[in-house]
Design a protein around this motif. Sequence first.
Motif, mmCIF file in Angstrom:
data_model
loop_
_atom_site.group_PDB
_atom_site.id
_atom_site.type_symbol
_atom_site.label_atom_id
_atom_site.label_comp_id
_atom_site.label_asym_id
_atom_site.label_seq_id
_atom_site.Cartn_x
_atom_site.Cartn_y
_atom_site.Cartn_z
ATOM 1 N N GLU A 168 126.696 11.169 18.872
ATOM 2 C CA GLU A 168 127.964 10.457 18.659
ATOM 3 C C GLU A 168 127.885 9.019 19.164
ATOM 4 O OE1 GLU A 168 130.354 11.734 16.858
ATOM 5 O OE2 GLU A 168 128.980 13.431 16.669
ATOM 6 N N GLY A 169 126.688 8.587 19.513
ATOM 7 C CA GLY A 169 126.512 7.204 19.947
ATOM 8 C C GLY A 169 126.835 6.981 21.414
ATOM 9 N N VAL A 170 127.031 8.060 22.160
ATOM 10 C CA VAL A 170 127.329 7.936 23.590
ATOM 11 C C VAL A 170 126.022 7.638 24.334
ATOM 12 C CG1 VAL A 170 128.110 9.227 25.628
ATOM 13 C CG2 VAL A 170 129.294 9.513 23.433
ATOM 14 N N ARG A 171 126.064 6.704 25.283
ATOM 15 C CA ARG A 171 124.863 6.409 26.084
ATOM 16 C C ARG A 171 124.680 7.524 27.117
ATOM 17 N NH1 ARG A 171 125.920 1.145 29.004
ATOM 18 N NH2 ARG A 171 127.930 2.141 29.186
ATOM 19 N N VAL A 172 123.523 8.163 27.063
ATOM 20 C CA VAL A 172 123.280 9.341 27.905
ATOM 21 C C VAL A 172 121.987 9.174 28.688
ATOM 22 C CG1 VAL A 172 122.738 11.816 27.870
ATOM 23 C CG2 VAL A 172 124.388 10.904 26.245
ATOM 24 N N ILE A 173 122.039 9.468 29.976
ATOM 25 C CA ILE A 173 120.801 9.629 30.750
ATOM 26 C C ILE A 173 120.804 11.070 31.256
ATOM 27 C CG2 ILE A 173 119.478 8.934 32.786
ATOM 28 C CD1 ILE A 173 120.748 6.166 32.566
ATOM 29 N N ALA A 174 119.727 11.806 30.955
ATOM 30 C CA ALA A 174 119.605 13.187 31.447
ATOM 31 C C ALA A 174 118.416 13.234 32.397
ATOM 32 C CB ALA A 174 119.401 14.143 30.279
ATOM 33 N N ILE A 175 118.619 13.851 33.567
ATOM 34 C CA ILE A 175 117.517 13.900 34.546
ATOM 35 C C ILE A 175 117.184 15.347 34.909
ATOM 36 C CG2 ILE A 175 118.057 11.649 35.568
ATOM 37 C CD1 ILE A 175 119.350 13.188 37.947
ATOM 38 N N THR A 176 115.926 15.567 35.221
ATOM 39 C CA THR A 176 115.505 16.853 35.779
ATOM 40 C C THR A 176 114.577 16.581 36.953
ATOM 41 O OG1 THR A 176 114.145 18.828 35.458
ATOM 42 C CG2 THR A 176 113.776 17.023 33.913
ATOM 43 N N LYS A 177 114.723 17.385 37.981
ATOM 44 C CA LYS A 177 113.888 17.135 39.163
ATOM 45 C C LYS A 177 112.453 17.614 38.940
ATOM 46 C CE LYS A 177 115.573 21.296 41.522
ATOM 47 N NZ LYS A 177 116.339 21.804 42.654
ATOM 48 N N TYR A 178 112.257 18.427 37.912
ATOM 49 C CA TYR A 178 110.914 18.959 37.666
ATOM 50 C C TYR A 178 110.092 18.028 36.777
ATOM 51 C CZ TYR A 178 112.953 23.166 39.625
ATOM 52 O OH TYR A 178 113.577 24.053 40.455
ATOM 53 N N ALA A 179 108.767 18.263 36.788
ATOM 54 C CA ALA A 179 107.863 17.446 35.974
ATOM 55 C C ALA A 179 107.741 17.999 34.564
ATOM 56 C CB ALA A 179 106.493 17.399 36.638
#
Length: 578
Positions: A25-36
């Motif tokens: 939908e054009g939303v700016r998203v940052i997704a993080i995970t602590k794992y590699a």
Amino acid sequence: MIETDVLIVGCGPAGLTAAIGLAREGVRVIAITKYAQLAPTARAHCTNQRSFEIFRDFGIEPQAMASATPYTEMPNFTYLRSLSSDVEFARLRGLQLDDEDNLNASPCTIADLPQNLLEPILLTAATQQGAQVRFQTELTTFDQNETGVTAVVRDLLTGQDLTIRARYLIGADGGNSSVAKALELPFDGPGRLGGSLSIHFDCDLSEYTAYRPSHIFYILRSSTDRGGPGLGLLICFRPWNTWQFIKGYTAGQETPHLTTTEAVDVIRDYLGIPEIEPKVTSIGKWDLNSLCASLYQRGRVFCMGDAVHRHVPSNGLGSNCAMQDAYNLAWKLALVLRDHAGAGLLESYSQERVPVGQQYVARATKSMQLHRPLLEAIGLADPNRPEGDGDLARIAANSTDGAARRRGIQETMHAKIHEVRARGLELNHLYQSVAVIDEGQQPKDTGRDLELYARATTCPGAHLPHAWVQRSGHEVSTLDLVGQGRFTLLTGIGGDEWIGAAKAVAERFVLDIAAVKIGPGCEVTDLHHEWAERREIAENGCLLVRPDAHIAWRRMSTDTDPEGALTDAVARILDRQA
Ligand SMILES: Cc1cc2nc3c(=O)[nH]c(=O)nc-3n(C[C@H](O)[C@H](O)[C@H](O)COP(=O)(O)OP(=O)(O)OC[C@H]3O[C@@H](n4cnc5c(N)ncnc54)[C@H](O)[C@@H]3O)c2cc1C
């Protein structure tokens, strides 16, 4: 400071689904995970029709199906003493993929899609839509005010802290959610029920399994077996070579830490085949929980998936529920971020998803508790049970005791149908919230068990019924007419005023509302008359369907002021001024 619209903490099924739904939908998203890396082992695997419908809306259903194993290849659940023994106590058929109820309920089918194969598909889709995904990045703290959330995350490669300012934060950070903890979300339920040991292994077991194709082999252990009475689950991921063995431990027992050699020994012992050479690929421990939060949101921070509902794997609901939470929230956040809806719309997330989480936790816990009555009916928990084939002899005895045992097994297996064929549990959610205008309408009583059987209704709050219709000559589902992040108005012959109203309301609210007329000579036809059977409204009535395919509002027939009625409905649903 890095700025974004939504920071998603967690890249499991919930976080990645949210990332796709928002980024497209054009939303700016940052997704993080602590794992590699993403989930390295199968974990969740039963993927239900609603989840495949989400993949269909995202355009990734073909990839998901290509990685899945159809349950037609392993349709049963088998209860036995060991793989090598001839003593089988019961078989249960799983969901019948070709039965009429199943075919009518959805354009999609359930399939076995292990989490380690699903997550890369979701990750690819999320990044293709523009989501930024960062591995080895751990949330350490966050704080919110009226305009946004400030989070500190640590880059685990460099040890450096980064500050991210987001308008909203999603905690999709699993069963030990630090986000849910920091929000002090209220949880109900007994909590930890015990522990579980998972051993993933490869081994050709076709000789023992192919002639009785089953998805799960429940290995029932007796009081005289090592470890005492209980269950071991042998789950098939790829017939008949790739497996997971699970053994549960009660809250009072410690889940052991096994070496590979010890794990091989456990597999040989439970399967009853000392000569096999299983290749162990991973050994893991996890908690069996029974907990659900009664609130999923505080201010600008939302939680989803295992962060808010934690339950045992029975019924295979964990990752399905996680993805469906995310799908429910994504379109709402996108509309609010674009100023197309007021923040009041976001309250509907908790109102709609908490009851689903509570229902799933209760069902999964109840299903697990059916194991004990089965062991008791057979007599395996009895410390004085006979050795050898004595268990079978007692069940086969022409005596009052034998008859009681046979009845006990039959009754338990009947109850266990709710574990393996609970299609209604997965499909019949009837949302009640600020994003649904039901005006007291209730679905008709079908007279059927709503945990087992899907109910097709267009009552507001329900999921749009699936029907095969034709668009430009091609067979499509009614679900293919909706979704794509927008509202859709469905009507029929005589519904031209609704089509006009949808256009006017879309312009007024600067909103994307698709309007579709179904009937002879229309852009969409109903040649099988399936839609006519399921729509419940008159041809000149209308349904307003949300981006997540749930019905927000309906009119049974025409209205004296269609534009006014639709304007009021949209304003209420989106928390806007009419
Ligand atoms: C070993 C194991 C076996 C399982 N077996 C089954 C099964 O057989 N059937 C079934 O239905 N379910 C099973 N489950 C449960 C199922 O995997 C979950 O229901 C599902 O993964 C939930 O998805 P989720 O996205 O909510 O959370 P998860 O998949 O747990 O994802 C959590 C994410 O949050 C991230 N994270 C956590 N804390 C932080 C932080 N501070 N900063 C950054 N990132 C963070 C993690 O890195 C991860 O990416 C199993 C779970 C485990 C652990």
